[in-house]
Scaffold this active site. Structure first.
Site, PDB file in Angstrom:
ATOM      1  N   CYS A  94       0.814  -1.216   0.000  1.00  0.00           N
ATOM      2  CA  CYS A  94       0.000   0.000   0.000  1.00  0.00           C
ATOM      3  C   CYS A  94       0.850   1.270   0.000  1.00  0.00           C
ATOM      4  CB  CYS A  94      -0.969   0.050   1.168  1.00  0.00           C
ATOM      5  SG  CYS A  94      -2.144   1.409   0.964  1.00  0.00           S
ATOM      6  N   CYS A 133      -6.528   2.065  -4.108  1.00  0.00           N
ATOM      7  CA  CYS A 133      -6.066   2.777  -2.928  1.00  0.00           C
ATOM      8  C   CYS A 133      -7.052   3.880  -2.590  1.00  0.00           C
ATOM      9  CB  CYS A 133      -4.689   3.385  -3.220  1.00  0.00           C
ATOM     10  SG  CYS A 133      -4.104   4.458  -1.908  1.00  0.00           S
TER      11      CYS A 133
END
Lengths: 432, 117
Positions: free
Chosen positions: A195, A375
């Site tokens: 991430c 995201c």
């Protein structure tokens, strides 16, 4: 004609029955006595276990993981923002596993893809016909000189990635920092990482709290990027650069944290011009990330790229190992150019499972992974940008024309806060 | 997302509320809607007076739905960032308004029994 109560109820029941019976029938299971070993019971391993158990009849599926706690990692940011308690991200590993598979509660210590076997830390040898590597990532805190987990939560040092309890300690430090102001120092490592949006989110969140508490005027926010960009996807990078400028962040490029001095509150960065020191009153330490040692010590990693990180050498479209065709890798450990997120796992696992089942059946699978990653890039409490992209750096919005990917939106925040964890849980069960 | 399907949305909603609560709510909503339709069939019409009175509840339902979502999430009116957010706000409000209006029509109608034509 007057419809009476009985007729009306009869009609309603018939309608309900029609809805129930119109649901599609489940595909027939494939009979197989294959021995399948899954290394790791995180997001990818658990989802793979459930999908394989659903697709195969008679296969012996074994999952190997010593960790009794399952961690919902996308929740760490919310914990570190004081919006959720530490236990928000914690459940039991066994809660998610299908009942008809074996769970060896040990870690893998050795992988031998030539002899097709693994050895556990307890000395058990498990032979396999197919291996799914889903061991996740190792946070290499030791690679930052002076850094250790016990520093988190003291002297302005936080680390959102380190785990739910550490995320909560990070919140305590961020909360304290935003009460008083000072220098907030935010970084990301020079390695591949899970991430890549999370370091940016936490910078935005700290800024948001400082503004809401009225201390932003006394606060300097420094973001140290590891290369010349803020985000790997050019169009997103430009947007983030604009937002950083708008928020008044001081961005430095080509800075990779190599050491931290908690006493002096100084971090040292490797830069093209030599080492540089930056002082901080609060920092979110994000260590280099690598493949776990068991992978790095095996023949599975790439030998001509990421040699310091050890990601598994898989075909980026099929997730199948390029040298050992009965080995697959999914999730963070997979050596693909993008996709160390749960959103990627959600796409990778059905692909890898179909490829594996096709191999058992002796057919070709047409399922491929295109590098999809998502995201929800939080820009303040209550707003986020729902950014989705693929290997080609193309934006791939799930709701094109409805949810704009590069706009700070409430709906994107609602998705992060309400829908993401349930979607993740459904993914674990193999239903999403 | 790879697959956006009805089955996935159902799975997600079951995770949000738990399967029991989710299907219970679906059943309750369906029962109220069926009761509403039943009353129209029974009375041969929409009782305009009663419906008008029920409509007074609409703003309450709209506001309650919006505030509920904001209370449930860490967000508020200042987080509206674009047109889709306004649309979502309107949809949430509409759902609350329509839901409470129908409920406010159905409950007194059922309690008071059959009306004379």
């Amino acid at each position: 004609m007057l419809a009476n109560r009985r007729q009306f109820l009869g009609l309603s029941a018939a309608g309900a029955a029609a809805v129930v019976t119109s649901s599609p029938a489940r595909a027939a299971k494939i009979k197989s006595n294959a021995r399948i070993v899954i290394l790791g019971a995180g997001a990818a391993g658990t989802a793979a276990a459930n999908r394989l158990a659903e697709r195969l009849d008679g296969a012996k599926i074994t999952i190997v993981d010593a960790r009794k706690q399952h961690l919902y990692q996308p929740g760490f940011t919310l914990i570190a923002a004081g919006l959720k308690p530490a236990n928000y991200s914690v459940s039991g590993t066994g809660d998610w596993l299908p009942s008809d598979i074996d769970w060896i509660e040990e870690a893998a210590a050795e992988i031998d893809p030539v002899a097709k076997k693994i050895v556990t830390t307890g000395g058990k040898t498990v032979d396999y016909d197919y291996l799914v590597v889903a061991t996740g990532i190792k946070l290499d805190f030791e690679a930052i000189e002076g850094m250790s987990l016990d520093l988190i939560g003291k002297n302005g040092i936080g680390s959102v990635y380190a785990g739910p309890d550490y995320a909560a300690k990070t919140w305590a430090e961020m909360d304290r920092f935003t009460e008083t102001g000072g220098v907030g120092l935010f970084t990301r490592p020079g390695t591949e990482m899970k991430c890549a949006g999370a370091p940016l989110k936490y910078t935005f969140l700290t800024d948001d709290y400082a503004r809401k508490k009225g201390t932003r005027g006394k606060t300097e926010i420094i973001y140290a990027a590891h290369n010349k960009t803020l985000f790997g996807v050019p169009i997103v990078n430009e947007k983030v650069r604009m937002l950083y400028e708008d928020r008044g962040f001081n961005t430095v490029y080509d800075h990779v944290m190599k050491a931290i001095d908690p006493g002096r509150k100084i971090a040292t960065f490797a830069t093209p011009d030599g080492d540089k020191e930056i002082g901080f009153d609060f920092t979110n330490v994000i260590p280099p990330m690598r493949s776990p040692d068991v992978i790095r010590n095996s023949p599975l990693p790439w030998t001509d790229k990421w040699t310091d990180q050890g990601w598994v050498e898989v075909d980026q479209y099929t997730m199948r190992h390029r040298r050992f065709p009965e080995v697959f890798a999914v999730g963070d450990a997979a050596g693909v150019p993008k996709g160390k997120t749960a959103a990627s796992v959600k796409w990778q696992v059905p692909v890898a499972v179909d490829q594996l089942v096709a191999q058992i059946e002796g057919r070709e699978s047409s399922e491929t992974y295109n590098g999809y990653t998502s995201c929800p890039l939080i820009t303040q409490v209550g707003k986020a940008m729902l950014i989705e992209f693929d290997y080609k750096n193309n934006l791939t919005p799930s709701f094109p024309g409805i949810i704009a990917p590069l706009e700070e939106l409430w709906i994107s925040w609602l998705m992060k806060e309400i829908a993401l964890k349930p979607t993740y849980n459904a993914m674990l069960r193999g239903r999403a | 997302m790879k697959d956006v399907s009805i089955g996935m949305f159902i799975a997600v909603f079951e995770e949000i509320f738990g399967a029991g609560l989710f299907w219970g709510m679906v059943a309750a909503a369906a029962a109220i809607l069926l009761a509403f339709l039943y009353l129209i069939v029974r009375d041969h019409k929409l009782e305009s007076r009663r419906f008008l009175r029920a409509e007074l509840w609409a703003p309450v339902g709209a506001l309650a739905a919006i505030l509920f979502v904001q209370f449930w999430t860490n967000s508020g009116f200042t987080d509206i960032g674009g047109p889709i957010d306004v649309i979502v706000l309107i949809l949430i409000g509409s759902a609350g308004a329509i839901g409470l209006t129908i409920l406010a029509y159905v409950v007194p109608s059922l309690l008071s029994g059959r009306r004379s034509a």
